[in-house]
Write a protein that holds these residues in place. Structure first.
Motif, PDB file in Angstrom:
ATOM      1  N   ILE A 111      -4.618  -6.856  -3.879  1.00 38.78           N
ATOM      2  CA  ILE A 111      -5.894  -7.514  -4.126  1.00 38.78           C
ATOM      3  C   ILE A 111      -5.745  -9.034  -4.116  1.00 38.78           C
ATOM      4  O   ILE A 111      -6.605  -9.750  -3.611  1.00 38.78           O
ATOM      5  CB  ILE A 111      -6.505  -7.025  -5.462  1.00 38.78           C
ATOM      6  CG1 ILE A 111      -6.948  -5.567  -5.322  1.00 38.78           C
ATOM      7  CG2 ILE A 111      -7.667  -7.906  -5.902  1.00 38.78           C
ATOM      8  CD1 ILE A 111      -7.361  -4.911  -6.616  1.00 38.78           C
ATOM      9  N   GLU A 166       0.831  -1.204   0.000  1.00 41.49           N
ATOM     10  CA  GLU A 166       0.000   0.000   0.000  1.00 41.49           C
ATOM     11  C   GLU A 166       0.866   1.255   0.000  1.00 41.49           C
ATOM     12  O   GLU A 166       0.586   2.220  -0.710  1.00 41.49           O
ATOM     13  CB  GLU A 166      -0.920   0.045   1.230  1.00 41.49           C
ATOM     14  CG  GLU A 166      -1.926  -1.060   1.291  1.00 41.49           C
ATOM     15  CD  GLU A 166      -1.450  -2.255   2.111  1.00 41.49           C
ATOM     16  OE1 GLU A 166      -0.250  -2.600   2.038  1.00 41.49           O
ATOM     17  OE2 GLU A 166      -2.279  -2.847   2.811  1.00 41.49           O
ATOM     18  N   ALA A 183      -0.117   0.455 -10.009  1.00 37.07           N
ATOM     19  CA  ALA A 183      -1.163  -0.509 -10.363  1.00 37.07           C
ATOM     20  C   ALA A 183      -0.722  -1.933 -10.032  1.00 37.07           C
ATOM     21  O   ALA A 183      -1.521  -2.734  -9.523  1.00 37.07           O
ATOM     22  CB  ALA A 183      -1.504  -0.397 -11.847  1.00 37.07           C
ATOM     23  N   ARG A 235      -6.958   2.557  -4.528  1.00 40.71           N
ATOM     24  CA  ARG A 235      -7.169   2.387  -5.969  1.00 40.71           C
ATOM     25  C   ARG A 235      -7.792   3.645  -6.570  1.00 40.71           C
ATOM     26  O   ARG A 235      -7.371   4.127  -7.620  1.00 40.71           O
ATOM     27  CB  ARG A 235      -8.065   1.172  -6.185  1.00 40.71           C
ATOM     28  CG  ARG A 235      -8.356   0.843  -7.619  1.00 40.71           C
ATOM     29  CD  ARG A 235      -9.174  -0.444  -7.686  1.00 40.71           C
ATOM     30  NE  ARG A 235      -9.537  -0.755  -9.045  1.00 40.71           N
ATOM     31  CZ  ARG A 235     -10.791  -0.903  -9.466  1.00 40.71           C
ATOM     32  NH1 ARG A 235     -11.791  -0.785  -8.627  1.00 40.71           N
ATOM     33  NH2 ARG A 235     -11.044  -1.190 -10.714  1.00 40.71           N
ATOM     34  N   GLN A 236      -8.791   4.194  -5.888  1.00 37.19           N
ATOM     35  CA  GLN A 236      -9.445   5.410  -6.375  1.00 37.19           C
ATOM     36  C   GLN A 236      -8.478   6.590  -6.407  1.00 37.19           C
ATOM     37  O   GLN A 236      -8.505   7.391  -7.332  1.00 37.19           O
ATOM     38  CB  GLN A 236     -10.658   5.744  -5.509  1.00 37.19           C
ATOM     39  CG  GLN A 236     -11.803   4.780  -5.676  1.00 37.19           C
ATOM     40  CD  GLN A 236     -12.279   4.708  -7.111  1.00 37.19           C
ATOM     41  OE1 GLN A 236     -11.973   3.744  -7.807  1.00 37.19           O
ATOM     42  NE2 GLN A 236     -12.979   5.694  -7.559  1.00 37.19           N
ATOM     43  N   ILE A 243      -8.251  -0.706   0.382  1.00 38.56           N
ATOM     44  CA  ILE A 243      -7.759  -1.022  -0.963  1.00 38.56           C
ATOM     45  C   ILE A 243      -8.528  -0.209  -1.997  1.00 38.56           C
ATOM     46  O   ILE A 243      -7.936   0.367  -2.919  1.00 38.56           O
ATOM     47  CB  ILE A 243      -7.879  -2.535  -1.241  1.00 38.56           C
ATOM     48  CG1 ILE A 243      -6.957  -3.324  -0.317  1.00 38.56           C
ATOM     49  CG2 ILE A 243      -7.572  -2.846  -2.700  1.00 38.56           C
ATOM     50  CD1 ILE A 243      -7.213  -4.813  -0.313  1.00 38.56           C
ATOM     51  N   LEU A 302      -7.837   0.816 -14.400  1.00 40.43           N
ATOM     52  CA  LEU A 302      -9.094   0.468 -13.739  1.00 40.43           C
ATOM     53  C   LEU A 302      -9.460  -0.982 -14.034  1.00 40.43           C
ATOM     54  O   LEU A 302      -9.828  -1.737 -13.142  1.00 40.43           O
ATOM     55  CB  LEU A 302     -10.214   1.404 -14.206  1.00 40.43           C
ATOM     56  CG  LEU A 302     -11.621   1.096 -13.711  1.00 40.43           C
ATOM     57  CD1 LEU A 302     -11.739   1.424 -12.230  1.00 40.43           C
ATOM     58  CD2 LEU A 302     -12.645   1.861 -14.509  1.00 40.43           C
ATOM     59  N   LEU A 351      -6.225   6.164  -9.402  1.00 38.12           N
ATOM     60  CA  LEU A 351      -6.973   6.382 -10.648  1.00 38.12           C
ATOM     61  C   LEU A 351      -7.323   7.845 -10.862  1.00 38.12           C
ATOM     62  O   LEU A 351      -7.256   8.346 -11.987  1.00 38.12           O
ATOM     63  CB  LEU A 351      -8.239   5.522 -10.653  1.00 38.12           C
ATOM     64  CG  LEU A 351      -7.996   4.026 -10.817  1.00 38.12           C
ATOM     65  CD1 LEU A 351      -9.278   3.251 -10.582  1.00 38.12           C
ATOM     66  CD2 LEU A 351      -7.424   3.716 -12.179  1.00 38.12           C
ATOM     67  N   ILE A 380      -1.154  -2.509  -6.397  1.00 36.30           N
ATOM     68  CA  ILE A 380      -2.565  -2.675  -6.037  1.00 36.30           C
ATOM     69  C   ILE A 380      -3.033  -4.081  -6.390  1.00 36.30           C
ATOM     70  O   ILE A 380      -3.742  -4.724  -5.614  1.00 36.30           O
ATOM     71  CB  ILE A 380      -3.432  -1.595  -6.721  1.00 36.30           C
ATOM     72  CG1 ILE A 380      -3.115  -0.226  -6.125  1.00 36.30           C
ATOM     73  CG2 ILE A 380      -4.917  -1.918  -6.580  1.00 36.30           C
ATOM     74  CD1 ILE A 380      -3.736   0.930  -6.855  1.00 36.30           C
ATOM     75  N   THR A 431      -6.877  -3.492 -12.333  1.00 38.58           N
ATOM     76  CA  THR A 431      -6.908  -3.600 -10.878  1.00 38.58           C
ATOM     77  C   THR A 431      -8.273  -4.020 -10.335  1.00 38.58           C
ATOM     78  O   THR A 431      -8.526  -3.851  -9.145  1.00 38.58           O
ATOM     79  CB  THR A 431      -6.493  -2.259 -10.231  1.00 38.58           C
ATOM     80  OG1 THR A 431      -7.388  -1.226 -10.658  1.00 38.58           O
ATOM     81  CG2 THR A 431      -5.067  -1.897 -10.575  1.00 38.58           C
ATOM     82  N   ARG A 432      -9.104  -4.567 -11.169  1.00 42.10           N
ATOM     83  CA  ARG A 432     -10.405  -5.053 -10.692  1.00 42.10           C
ATOM     84  C   ARG A 432     -10.203  -6.230  -9.753  1.00 42.10           C
ATOM     85  O   ARG A 432      -9.381  -7.103 -10.016  1.00 42.10           O
ATOM     86  CB  ARG A 432     -11.254  -5.541 -11.849  1.00 42.10           C
ATOM     87  CG  ARG A 432     -11.967  -4.466 -12.571  1.00 42.10           C
ATOM     88  CD  ARG A 432     -12.956  -5.083 -13.543  1.00 42.10           C
ATOM     89  NE  ARG A 432     -13.531  -4.017 -14.333  1.00 42.10           N
ATOM     90  CZ  ARG A 432     -13.633  -4.039 -15.649  1.00 42.10           C
ATOM     91  NH1 ARG A 432     -13.254  -5.086 -16.329  1.00 42.10           N
ATOM     92  NH2 ARG A 432     -14.145  -3.022 -16.283  1.00 42.10           N
TER      93      ARG A 432
END
Length: 179
Positions: free
Chosen positions: A98, A62, A91, A129-130, A125, A148, A133, A94, A151-152
């Motif tokens: 995840i 993180e 990314a 991520r936000q 998380i 986006l 982005l 992240i 990193t789903r």
């Protein structure tokens, strides 16, 4: 210790860069001032590079993702190629977060507490991520869309895939008429 040092380096860099550009006059200035401003910016970039190189020593992904995103945002106007690499690094961190297995919790604690901890972790998380982005979307919307999708969370990706390509069993079932 290391994270506070890196964040302080990034804060100093942003202050120095902001003051350099704020002090530059709109009219012609003497070459000595321009040389001093160029030297100051060069030192600030070296400081930022040092912070990015020390980021690999951070324990938590993180923290690495946060530093990579902040550095990418700061680098964008000076070296867009390097900034893109840093955003891709964020990314990747992240995705690593995840894909981590949930931590083992003490079996004596109630299940509700474990689910709250896991839910809070998922929100952290999502927030990270936000942030990454949003910083990237201000610079390059297409790359932000790519990250986006990259990193789903696996559950979301599976649901989207099932929606796009339904399973054969779902295709054979007749639709029920509305009543």
């Amino acid at each position: 210790m290391l994270i506070s040092r890196l964040i302080s380096l990034l804060v100093i860099f942003s202050i120095v860069c902001g003051s350099v550009f704020a002090q530059l006059p709109a009219t012609k200035s003497d070459p000595e001032k321009e040389k001093a401003a160029a030297e100051l910016e060069k030192n600030a970039i070296e400081l930022l590079e040092q912070a990015v190189s020390e980021t690999a020593a951070l324990k938590l992904p993180e923290n690495r993702a946060l530093i990579y995103a902040m550095a990418g945002d700061l680098f964008w106007t000076r070296d867009e190629k390097r900034a893109r690499i840093l955003f891709r690094g964020a990314a990747g961190e992240i995705v690593q977060i995840i894909n981590m297995k949930p931590e083992k919790f003490d079996s004596s604690s109630p299940g509700i507490e474990n689910s709250r901890i896991i839910g809070a972790r998922q929100m952290e998380i999502f927030s990270l991520r936000q942030m990454v982005l949003r910083a990237l979307a201000d610079r390059d919307a297409e790359m932000a869309l790519e990250i986006l999708q990259t990193t789903r969370p696996p559950e979301v990706a599976a649901e989207m895939q099932a929606y796009v390509m339904p399973t054969p069993a779902a295709q054979k079932q007749p639709a029920t008429p509305p009543q």
